[in-house]
Design an enzyme around this catalytic site. Sequence first.
Site, PDB file in Angstrom:
ATOM      1  N   GLY A 168       0.649  -1.274  -0.056  1.00  0.00           N
ATOM      2  CA  GLY A 168      -0.086  -0.008   0.052  1.00  0.00           C
ATOM      3  C   GLY A 168       0.933   1.399  -0.179  1.00  0.00           C
ATOM      4  O   GLY A 168       2.001   1.301  -0.215  1.00  0.00           O
ATOM      5  N   HIS A 495      73.849   7.525  66.574  1.00  0.00           N
ATOM      6  CA  HIS A 495      73.874   6.956  68.007  1.00  0.00           C
ATOM      7  C   HIS A 495      73.420   7.892  69.028  1.00  0.00           C
ATOM      8  O   HIS A 495      73.293   7.389  70.118  1.00  0.00           O
ATOM      9  CB  HIS A 495      75.320   6.194  68.198  1.00  0.00           C
ATOM     10  CG  HIS A 495      76.243   7.272  68.304  1.00  0.00           C
ATOM     11  ND1 HIS A 495      77.050   7.849  67.226  1.00  0.00           N
ATOM     12  CD2 HIS A 495      76.676   7.895  69.581  1.00  0.00           C
ATOM     13  CE1 HIS A 495      77.959   8.652  67.827  1.00  0.00           C
ATOM     14  NE2 HIS A 495      77.690   8.811  69.170  1.00  0.00           N
ATOM     15  N   ASP A 557      76.510   6.304  60.171  1.00  0.00           N
ATOM     16  CA  ASP A 557      75.950   6.919  61.642  1.00  0.00           C
ATOM     17  C   ASP A 557      75.415   8.482  61.473  1.00  0.00           C
ATOM     18  O   ASP A 557      76.140   9.419  62.017  1.00  0.00           O
ATOM     19  CB  ASP A 557      77.227   6.882  62.619  1.00  0.00           C
ATOM     20  CG  ASP A 557      76.921   7.041  63.846  1.00  0.00           C
ATOM     21  OD1 ASP A 557      75.736   7.180  64.352  1.00  0.00           O
ATOM     22  OD2 ASP A 557      77.682   7.276  64.742  1.00  0.00           O
ATOM     23  N   SER A 651      80.408  13.521  70.067  1.00  0.00           N
ATOM     24  CA  SER A 651      79.610  13.116  69.131  1.00  0.00           C
ATOM     25  C   SER A 651      78.421  13.834  68.511  1.00  0.00           C
ATOM     26  O   SER A 651      77.745  14.568  69.159  1.00  0.00           O
ATOM     27  CB  SER A 651      78.854  11.523  69.690  1.00  0.00           C
ATOM     28  OG  SER A 651      79.859  10.790  69.992  1.00  0.00           O
TER      29      SER A 651
END
EC number: 3.4.21.-
Length: 704
Positions: A168, A495, A557, A651
Amino acid sequence: MRFLSFRRLLLYHVLCLTLTEVSAHTVELNEMFGQIQSPGYPDSYPSDSEVTWNITVPEGFRVQLYFMHFNLESSYLCEYDYVKVETEDQVLATFCGRETTDTEQTPGQEVVLSPGSFMSVTFRSDFSNEERFTGFDAHYMAVDVDECKEREDEELSCDHYCHNYIGGYYCSCRFGYILHTDNRTCRVECSGNLFTQRTGTITSPDYPNPYPKSSECSYTIDLEEGFMVTLQFEDIFDIEDHPEVPCPYDYIKIKAGSKVWGPFCGEKSPEPISTQSHSIQILFRSDNSGENRGWRLSYRAAGNECPKLQPPVYGKIEPSQAVYSFKDQVLISCDTGYKVLKDNEVMDTFQIECLKDGAWSNKIPTCKIVDCGVPAVLKHGLVTFSTRNNLTTYKSEIRYSCQQPYYKMLHNTTGVYTCSAHGTWTNEVLKRSLPTCLPVCGLPKFSRKHISRIFNGRPAQKGTTPWIAMLSQLNGQPFCGGSLLGSNWVLTAAHCLHHPLDPEEPILHNSHLLSPSDFKIIMGKHWRRRSDEDEQHLHVKHIMLHPLYNPSTFENDLGLVELSESPRLNDFVMPVCLPEHPSTEGTMVIVSGWGKQFLQRLPENLMEIEIPIVNYHTCQEAYTPLGKKVTQDMICAGEKEGGKDACAGDSGGPMVTKDAERDQWYLVGVVSWGEDCGKKDRYGVYSYIYPNKDWIQRVTGVRN
């Protein structure tokens, strides 16, 4: 045409009819596709046979027929045996013969297409066949009809757009039109058009093409109260007219409140219309006949005018117009280096609007010069202004400098900052960032006298070692020395920062470390016990040991102490420099501390000795017989004959030397360990700074 495949929808249906009756036979076919074969196929078909297949497909489709095999008796005009294809009232094709020899009479590759949804196929054989003929094999299918193409010139075609689909078609309309109930014709939808802009253009539908028939159009211009609309028709004006009756068919009419203009039609456009209103209705009507082009108008709205504006000093108004009317807006801005000031609020721009009563929504603001404000305080520095009255406004200059001689500026920048248009102090290099004042290192105010031949050390002159730090218990008892690095770090021996370990099991645990609250750092210290007006007591924030520290062998150290606050640098407190290159044998170094210095008692004030750096292998050979290990992270110093050495209490203290080129003191080592303080062939062993420099800088961030 589009070929369709319905194999996915329907089961394949094959019609194979083998008929032996002599009389005619009819077969009705209603499937979407199928197969047709001659009676007896693939064997020879019988004589005197007639079969008709009536094929019917749904509306919107055609029947397509084609042959896969064709072998019939040949005859003139197919008088004997044949296949005839036809519709209700039309013969579409007649075939006979062999497809190998009679190419003009056989279907070959030809496809037969019905004009509608019906096709009839008839097979007919006469009373005798001189040879063996195998008949035919044919197939049919339903194919879609393209109604849009085939109905293009018919009255039932779509007005605007046609859309084909399988089986269609349907119609649609252009924008602005709607589909009529007949599903074919289009009519215009032109009611309810609303215009709210201050200017615009309105036209009849499809202008300048002929406007649609049977139209009822309405257009509304609706603006804010305070505007007045003026309409202007263009020259092309073409609305169906009547010579005797005014505008009986098509017309345009204007309404504004109680006022009405029109109706208008014909070929002459109306004069401009000043409606004096903000709400307008435009009505346009057309009947079902005519081919007129329509109309086009433009409208413009204007409002009450507002007073002319004067820009502020050092400012401007945009846009600049001769006349401002209702709804016009202006933006006030200031020149570079100035800001808009309105009601004590500073802003970049300010906008005002012309109101419907002809007044501006606000007063014109003023332009105020940008003020960068009081410059930020530079840590360890000061600021000076370029003007006597210390101006901080746009383009003013200031100069930052560091507190000399104790601090210097990083990267040697000029320190000059200018007040920018954005209200910030800006430097060409650093932009908005402040400069950095770094501590000057290794440049003490006081110089040493010649001490190279002083036996067993001597008292240090106050201020010649301003980087030395005393690590003190909270009761004031010193236990180690250290060196100030940068502004808030002290380097000492590892130390020194933990409690004594078990000699039989010297394994360091966190529990052995000193707590930051266990001790303090004293800078500017000269006398060991006696208080000094120049000393500074500092709290400890954090401690860190070298990650490769070995408490049994004193390898690596080294320990770092971070201070909670930075000491004040002065003539008696100054950091030491880190080394730029390795130290060489024979270089004279100075070691400082509050150790016993061979007197078997602690001194009253800071002591120092000057000793040479010893060859690494010489130092190794001296300690090997004692079972001691000297490693690459250690450096040795001292006299072969003894007499000068660091002892108990020293030290962690500094071992320094002077860089002759830079005239600065730098740290060579940290007092670590030794054997028989000051004895012959017993050199002092120090933690060597140069190979550990990267670790120190990584932790502290200190640079010379």
